[in-house]
Design an enzyme around this catalytic site. Structure first.
Site, mmCIF file in Angstrom:
data_model
loop_
_atom_site.group_PDB
_atom_site.id
_atom_site.type_symbol
_atom_site.label_atom_id
_atom_site.label_comp_id
_atom_site.label_asym_id
_atom_site.label_seq_id
_atom_site.Cartn_x
_atom_site.Cartn_y
_atom_site.Cartn_z
ATOM 1 N N GLU A 39 71.730 19.044 13.778
ATOM 2 C CA GLU A 39 73.013 18.874 13.086
ATOM 3 C C GLU A 39 74.180 18.881 14.073
ATOM 4 O OE1 GLU A 39 73.608 21.228 9.563
ATOM 5 O OE2 GLU A 39 75.722 20.659 9.409
ATOM 6 N N ASP A 88 65.534 25.495 1.160
ATOM 7 C CA ASP A 88 66.245 26.149 2.267
ATOM 8 C C ASP A 88 66.205 27.671 2.114
ATOM 9 O OD1 ASP A 88 67.549 25.541 4.588
ATOM 10 O OD2 ASP A 88 69.395 24.842 3.626
ATOM 11 N N LYS A 142 62.789 25.481 4.917
ATOM 12 C CA LYS A 142 63.567 25.226 6.136
ATOM 13 C C LYS A 142 64.285 26.513 6.522
ATOM 14 C CE LYS A 142 67.605 22.771 6.191
ATOM 15 N NZ LYS A 142 68.550 23.782 6.731
ATOM 16 N N ASP A 149 70.943 24.967 1.251
ATOM 17 C CA ASP A 149 71.843 26.072 0.879
ATOM 18 C C ASP A 149 73.298 25.590 0.871
ATOM 19 O OD1 ASP A 149 72.228 25.866 3.608
ATOM 20 O OD2 ASP A 149 71.986 28.013 4.014
ATOM 21 N N SER A 150 73.514 24.313 1.254
ATOM 22 C CA SER A 150 74.836 23.704 1.064
ATOM 23 C C SER A 150 75.199 23.703 -0.421
ATOM 24 C CB SER A 150 74.860 22.274 1.622
ATOM 25 O OG SER A 150 73.773 21.515 1.125
ATOM 26 N N GLU A 190 67.066 28.182 9.740
ATOM 27 C CA GLU A 190 67.982 27.832 10.839
ATOM 28 C C GLU A 190 67.712 28.659 12.092
ATOM 29 O OE1 GLU A 190 72.091 27.953 9.594
ATOM 30 O OE2 GLU A 190 71.721 26.586 7.911
#
Ligand code: KIV
Length: 263
Positions: free
Chosen positions: A179, A81, A110, A42-43, A112
């Site tokens: 991270e 993501d 993925k 999602d970056s 978070e």
């Protein structure tokens, strides 16, 4: 590449390489390399759309990026993501987001954070979809964390990170991104898990590394975080090519006869 091979690589002490990718042409490029895995991160919201965080990213955006990457037919594992809050609005909405990313061509998803996600992760995994965890500096929690900053500098926070990692492994994750945490913390977590850890800004002690493709290629000279190593100066290379094109257009050196359809 698949998740079983990743487990074997961890067991054999073989390092795993991940890069982010958001579009067809860079996926074609990566497909012709030895890099192991692709994250459609999602970056993309920051790198491709110019947002100052990942919060504006939607499932629809991630579907478009994932479809474009998948069309390259790369041999790499593709992880999609789940964007901001898409998996925190109840099970049906979370599963709809998972389903959309998988149908767009992802091989895994993925998400978070650990707390409150364990049951969901188990449900996704039991539904046949591999899940990658992501803890430490979790950009979707930017405002909770007080900014993009290194996490787990204190012993208590480091121990909490290890507990979260174990919880993610027990919930069924096939790998965990760590991270922006101190190297010794990431190493300790990596040694406690049987699943691979993939580090970004987490030092050499993880089982693999991930970098944002554009960062490692040197596409943006204004963005140089400490943990990034640039392997090319793509900005200067592309700039030179564009200026050469501009000059040749203006001096009538392009197009030449060989670029024309006549004769
Ligand atoms: O979105 C992303 O690119 C990521 C990586 C930095 C791990 O989550």
């Amino acid at each position: 590449m698949n998740i079983l091979k990743l487990q074997k690589m961890k067991a054999a002490g073989e390092k795993i390489s991940f890069v982010t990718c958001y579009d067809y042409w860079t996926a074609k490029l990566i497909a012709q390399t030895d890099v192991d895995c692709i994250l459609v991160g999602d970056s993309a919201g920051m790198v491709m759309h110019g947002h100052d965080s990942t919060l504006p990213v939607t499932v629809d955006m991630m579907v478009l990026h994932t479809q474009a990457v998948a069309r390259a037919g790369a041999k790499q594992l593709i992880v999609g993501d789940l964007p901001f809050l898409s998996y925190r609005k109840g099970l049906p909405k979370a599963m709809e987001a998972v389903s959309q990313l998988m149908q767009a061509g992802a091989h895994a998803v993925k998400l978070e954070g650990a707390a409150g996600n364990e049951a969901l992760i188990t449900h996704i995994v039991q539904s046949g979809v591999p899940v990658m965890g992501h803890i430490g500096m979790t950009p979707q929690s930017l405002h909770q964390l007080g900014g993009f900053r290194v996490q787990c500098k204190e012993a208590a926070a480091a121990e909490r990170l290890a507990e979260q990692a174990v919880a993610l492994e027990q919930a069924g994750c096939f790998a965990v991104v760590l991270e922006c945490v101190p190297p010794q913390v990431a190493k300790h977590v990596s040694e406690r898990l049987t699943i691979p850890t993939i580090g970004i800004g987490a030092g050499p002690g993880t089982d693999g590394q991930i970098l944002v493709l554009h960062d490692l290629l040197g596409v943006d000279p204004d963005f140089q975080p400490k943990f990034v190593k640039t392997y090319s100066n793509a900005f200067a290379i592309f700039q030179e090519a564009l200026n050469a094109y501009n000059t040749e257009v203006k001096t009538a050196q392009f197009p030449l006869k060989e670029h024309c359809y006549e004769d």
